[in-house]
Design a protein around this motif. Structure first.
Motif, PDB file in Angstrom:
ATOM      1  N   UNK A  41      54.633  50.519  80.119  1.00 24.29           N
ATOM      2  CA  UNK A  41      54.000  51.721  79.584  1.00 24.29           C
ATOM      3  C   UNK A  41      52.513  51.654  79.895  1.00 24.29           C
ATOM      4  N   UNK A  42      51.942  52.814  80.153  1.00 22.23           N
ATOM      5  CA  UNK A  42      50.573  52.911  80.604  1.00 22.23           C
ATOM      6  C   UNK A  42      49.779  53.743  79.602  1.00 22.23           C
ATOM      7  N   UNK A  43      48.538  53.369  79.324  1.00 20.19           N
ATOM      8  CA  UNK A  43      47.728  54.115  78.358  1.00 20.19           C
ATOM      9  C   UNK A  43      47.425  55.531  78.820  1.00 20.19           C
ATOM     10  N   UNK A  98      55.547  60.628  84.402  1.00 14.88           N
ATOM     11  CA  UNK A  98      54.414  61.173  83.661  1.00 14.88           C
ATOM     12  C   UNK A  98      54.910  61.969  82.462  1.00 14.88           C
ATOM     13  N   UNK A  99      54.121  61.978  81.389  1.00 13.60           N
ATOM     14  CA  UNK A  99      54.448  62.792  80.235  1.00 13.60           C
ATOM     15  C   UNK A  99      54.712  62.053  78.949  1.00 13.60           C
ATOM     16  N   UNK A 100      55.235  60.829  78.966  1.00 15.82           N
ATOM     17  CA  UNK A 100      55.448  60.127  77.692  1.00 15.82           C
ATOM     18  C   UNK A 100      54.113  59.888  76.994  1.00 15.82           C
ATOM     19  N   UNK A 115      57.776  51.089  73.324  1.00 15.98           N
ATOM     20  CA  UNK A 115      58.882  50.253  73.760  1.00 15.98           C
ATOM     21  C   UNK A 115      59.772  51.044  74.699  1.00 15.98           C
ATOM     22  N   UNK A 116      60.550  50.303  75.495  1.00 16.55           N
ATOM     23  CA  UNK A 116      61.443  50.888  76.494  1.00 16.55           C
ATOM     24  C   UNK A 116      62.795  50.203  76.391  1.00 16.55           C
ATOM     25  N   UNK A 117      63.865  50.981  76.520  1.00 19.65           N
ATOM     26  CA  UNK A 117      65.212  50.425  76.628  1.00 19.65           C
ATOM     27  C   UNK A 117      65.923  51.164  77.747  1.00 19.65           C
ATOM     28  N   UNK A 118      66.796  50.476  78.444  1.00 17.05           N
ATOM     29  CA  UNK A 118      67.545  51.067  79.546  1.00 17.05           C
ATOM     30  C   UNK A 118      69.014  50.714  79.347  1.00 17.05           C
TER      31      UNK A 118
END
Length: 167
Positions: free
Chosen positions: A15-17, A35-37, A42-45
């Motif tokens: 994740x990017x600021x 782009x957009x979040x 956190x991330x899950x796949x």
């Protein structure tokens, strides 16, 4: 955050600021940017490569190509303060995990609970409350599944172990 995508290739999700999610190959090559979040925590796949993001006051899902599938919760710019407390509303989402059965578990930190969604973002159930007794939380922040399917929830004080139904 490193997982195997459905292609069998290991990827790293960062994740990017600047309100984006960067996806790298393990050799450091940028594979993709979504782009957009907003303020991803956190991330899950899942096994199909579907990406689930724990954003500040919402949860989002994207396909492998970066297309938004659904978003649940309140927009950070909606003037909703700290989010919401209803089913499918969140107040500072900090952790997210996908169960072996494909349900999405969300650490809803300021609401002192875990919410469970299906793959399509439909609310299924919730468990937890504020406190120090078994099943109660002090700001749940992270989630992980053990190989046997046990859910581990980390909060400000303890690690809590649950069955997937919340017991």
């Amino acid at each position: 955050y490193k997982v195997k995508a459905s292609s069998g290739k290991a990827l790293i999700y960062v994740s990017n600021i600047n309100n984006r999610l960067d996806i790298f190959e393990t050799n450091g090559t940028l594979n993709q940017t979504i782009s957009g979040p907003y303020r991803v925590r956190d991330v899950a796949v899942d096994d199909n490569g579907t990406i689930f993001l724990a954003e500040e006051r919402r949860v989002s899902s994207y396909d492998q190509n970066g297309n938004l599938l659904w978003r649940l919760g309140k927009d950070a710019n909606s003037g909703s303060g700290s989010g919401g407390s209803g089913n499918g509303e969140f107040s500072y989402v900090f952790g997210i995990a996908v169960s072996p059965e494909g349900e999405v578990f969300v650490a809803d930190r300021n609401n002192q609970r875990v919410q469970v969604l299906d793959r399509n973002g439909t609310f299924k159930r919730k468990f937890g409350s504020s406190g120090t007794a078994p099943g109660q939380f002090s700001n749940p922040q992270d989630l992980a599944f053990l190989p046997d399917g046990t859910l581990v929830v980390g909060d400000g004080s303890y690690l809590h172990y649950f069955q997937q139904d919340g017991t």
